[in-house]
Design an enzyme around this catalytic site. Sequence first.
Site, PDB file in Angstrom:
ATOM      1  CG  HIS A  45      38.651  41.113  40.998  1.00  0.00           C
ATOM      2  ND1 HIS A  45      37.344  41.279  40.644  1.00  0.00           N
ATOM      3  CD2 HIS A  45      38.678  41.088  42.362  1.00  0.00           C
ATOM      4  CE1 HIS A  45      36.592  41.351  41.730  1.00  0.00           C
ATOM      5  NE2 HIS A  45      37.383  41.238  42.789  1.00  0.00           N
ATOM      6  CE1 TYR A  46      40.601  39.903  32.972  1.00  0.00           C
ATOM      7  CE2 TYR A  46      41.220  37.633  33.393  1.00  0.00           C
ATOM      8  CZ  TYR A  46      40.498  38.557  32.678  1.00  0.00           C
ATOM      9  OH  TYR A  46      39.658  38.152  31.669  1.00  0.00           O
ATOM     10  CB  THR A  47      43.774  45.281  36.083  1.00  0.00           C
ATOM     11  OG1 THR A  47      44.922  44.895  35.305  1.00  0.00           O
ATOM     12  CG2 THR A  47      44.117  45.272  37.563  1.00  0.00           C
ATOM     13  CD  GLU A 107      40.506  44.384  40.118  1.00  0.00           C
ATOM     14  OE1 GLU A 107      41.168  43.867  39.183  1.00  0.00           O
ATOM     15  OE2 GLU A 107      39.286  44.597  40.072  1.00  0.00           O
ATOM     16  CG  HIS A 154      34.953  39.290  39.407  1.00  0.00           C
ATOM     17  ND1 HIS A 154      35.174  40.459  38.709  1.00  0.00           N
ATOM     18  CD2 HIS A 154      33.760  39.472  40.033  1.00  0.00           C
ATOM     19  CE1 HIS A 154      34.178  41.296  38.919  1.00  0.00           C
ATOM     20  NE2 HIS A 154      33.301  40.727  39.707  1.00  0.00           N
ATOM     21  CG  ASP A 164      37.858  38.925  36.539  1.00  0.00           C
ATOM     22  OD1 ASP A 164      36.659  38.833  36.207  1.00  0.00           O
ATOM     23  OD2 ASP A 164      38.229  39.659  37.469  1.00  0.00           O
TER      24      ASP A 164
END
Length: 302
Positions: A45-47, A107, A154, A164
């Site tokens: 994921h990215y935040t 993440e 994700h 993401d």
Amino acid sequence: MLRRFLALTCLSLLVVLGGCTRSLEIDDRYQSANHDSRVQYVIVHYTSSGFDRALQHLTRGAVSSHYLISEEPVVYRLVDENRRAWHAGDSSWQGRTWLNGSSVGIEIVHPGYSDTPEGRVWHPWPAEQVDALIPLLQDILKRHQLSPDRVLGHSDVAPQRKVDPGPLFPWRQLAQAGVSIWPDAAQVAHHERALAGRVPPPQWFDEALQAFGYSLAMSGSDPAATPDRARRNVIAAFQMRFRPALHDGVADSETAAILAALVPGATDSDLWCDPAPQPQAPDLPPVSPDLPRCQAAQTGNT
């Protein structure tokens, strides 16, 4: 006297009952060979926020992940891998659903994209973060005896609601490091020649995408959800990962060729045999000489 008698009686009962109570003893001399790790997937994921906000969100909010990679980068372990972290949400892959219980979540502190008057702008991935991610993935895959195809984005497991890690995420670099997959260029070129600009029907994409692992289920929270829109979102997720230069969700011949290179047997389908020309090339000849003649074989004509 009566009180003393009752007290002695109660004490005697406690002694008797206590003597009958045994501590738990488990004999583990025999071990079954039929088991594997709880972890079946790793989801990246990215935040979409900075470190401080992401850390607060992942440690004090309603969601969590096993790892957080900061900008520097530092790899933080927030949840033990033996515990379930709440990072995937409503998700599906290869028929499994709600993947929090069977995955490790990573993440990465990254803004994702910015919407500007000129359109959506995706932010590049710093090499330092990728260099920190790769050994983490290598370690996770080795410990849980997972193959590189078990590393997902994700957007792969939730294509109706997530984008993401985005089209600039370096999946090809991860594949070169042995922690992801990438289609064989020669196979893609072969399938593109066979298609000669034509596109298999939507049903072929549905079958191949689901065989690869995607779910085409519509989002229950989207009032505008339709099967066509759900398919387009899944194709866009696939394109973001394997053809990031163009991820508009349109089923074209290049996307079909890439998908065919990743899904064994996808070209054996009768749906592959006589695809229609793409809208932008309506004057293509009706049959490519490289395509198998499935329909002719079915009617007995050779």
